[in-house]
Design a protein around this motif. Sequence first.
Motif, mmCIF file in Angstrom:
data_model
loop_
_atom_site.group_PDB
_atom_site.id
_atom_site.type_symbol
_atom_site.label_atom_id
_atom_site.label_comp_id
_atom_site.label_asym_id
_atom_site.label_seq_id
_atom_site.Cartn_x
_atom_site.Cartn_y
_atom_site.Cartn_z
ATOM 1 N N ASP A 1 -12.373 -17.381 -6.051
ATOM 2 C CA ASP A 1 -11.461 -17.405 -4.910
ATOM 3 C C ASP A 1 -11.233 -18.828 -4.429
ATOM 4 O OD1 ASP A 1 -12.941 -14.445 -3.483
ATOM 5 O OD2 ASP A 1 -11.104 -14.638 -4.667
ATOM 6 N N ALA B 1 -9.154 -21.202 3.227
ATOM 7 C CA ALA B 1 -9.176 -19.746 3.243
ATOM 8 C C ALA B 1 -9.610 -19.280 4.627
ATOM 9 C CB ALA B 1 -10.161 -19.228 2.194
ATOM 10 N N ASP B 2 -9.105 -18.142 5.032
ATOM 11 C CA ASP B 2 -9.432 -17.627 6.363
ATOM 12 C C ASP B 2 -10.943 -17.459 6.547
ATOM 13 O OD1 ASP B 2 -6.529 -15.420 6.723
ATOM 14 O OD2 ASP B 2 -6.790 -17.577 7.073
ATOM 15 N N SER B 3 -11.624 -17.101 5.486
ATOM 16 C CA SER B 3 -13.059 -16.818 5.579
ATOM 17 C C SER B 3 -13.904 -18.046 5.896
ATOM 18 C CB SER B 3 -13.552 -16.177 4.278
ATOM 19 O OG SER B 3 -13.307 -17.038 3.184
ATOM 20 N N VAL B 4 -13.356 -19.243 5.685
ATOM 21 C CA VAL B 4 -14.138 -20.464 5.918
ATOM 22 C C VAL B 4 -13.536 -21.348 7.003
ATOM 23 C CG1 VAL B 4 -14.868 -20.409 3.511
ATOM 24 C CG2 VAL B 4 -12.988 -21.924 4.188
ATOM 25 N N LYS B 5 -12.365 -20.986 7.475
ATOM 26 C CA LYS B 5 -11.679 -21.819 8.457
ATOM 27 C C LYS B 5 -12.539 -21.975 9.710
ATOM 28 C CE LYS B 5 -7.360 -21.148 8.190
ATOM 29 N NZ LYS B 5 -5.992 -20.576 8.283
ATOM 30 N N ARG C 1 -15.356 -23.478 9.792
ATOM 31 C CA ARG C 1 -16.750 -23.742 9.389
ATOM 32 C C ARG C 1 -16.838 -24.799 8.286
ATOM 33 N NH1 ARG C 1 -19.612 -19.918 6.899
ATOM 34 N NH2 ARG C 1 -17.772 -18.896 5.983
ATOM 35 N N SER D 1 -23.351 -18.478 5.895
ATOM 36 C CA SER D 1 -23.803 -17.090 5.953
ATOM 37 C C SER D 1 -24.068 -16.599 4.535
ATOM 38 C CB SER D 1 -22.751 -16.214 6.621
ATOM 39 O OG SER D 1 -21.641 -16.038 5.762
ATOM 40 N N GLU E 1 -22.698 -14.397 2.973
ATOM 41 C CA GLU E 1 -21.421 -14.129 2.301
ATOM 42 C C GLU E 1 -20.841 -15.365 1.638
ATOM 43 O OE1 GLU E 1 -22.622 -10.998 4.580
ATOM 44 O OE2 GLU E 1 -22.177 -12.975 5.421
ATOM 45 N N ASP E 2 -21.378 -16.532 1.952
ATOM 46 C CA ASP E 2 -20.936 -17.774 1.314
ATOM 47 C C ASP E 2 -21.663 -18.042 0.002
ATOM 48 O OD1 ASP E 2 -20.854 -19.105 4.625
ATOM 49 O OD2 ASP E 2 -19.107 -18.527 3.418
#
Length: 125
Positions: free
Chosen positions: A46, A61-65, A67, A87, A89-90
């Motif tokens: 991804d 990506a939204d999931s890391v924005k 951070r 996290s 999930e990373d």
Amino acid sequence: QVQLVEHGGGLVQAGDSLRLSCALSGRTFSRANMAWFRRPPGKERDFVAAIHWSGAITDYADSVKGRFTISRDNAKNTVYLQMNNLSPEDTAVYYCATTPSSYASRRLDREYDYWGQGTQVTVSS
């Protein structure tokens, strides 16, 4: 010969920070659009973040924005990924990549022609 060499992965706890680095050789770094991708265990690769060759434009990506921060040092031919508040999930293998294509296609991994060897990031809960 174009090469990308990554450093900085490791095992950390949730909430910790890591900084990945990726050094490019064999291509004019100051004109290279760069990106980070990741492949979580058992999943597809991804998009994570990209930076324009000028350094003035970034995308996440939204999931890391909020951070993660991508940056570059053209004097060192190196791109960085600062990862904060990690996290589980990373957890993934992280890859840097370079593309000769327009920055407009930055999220498409097929547009990148050279990739780093990958560095493992594992986040424990």
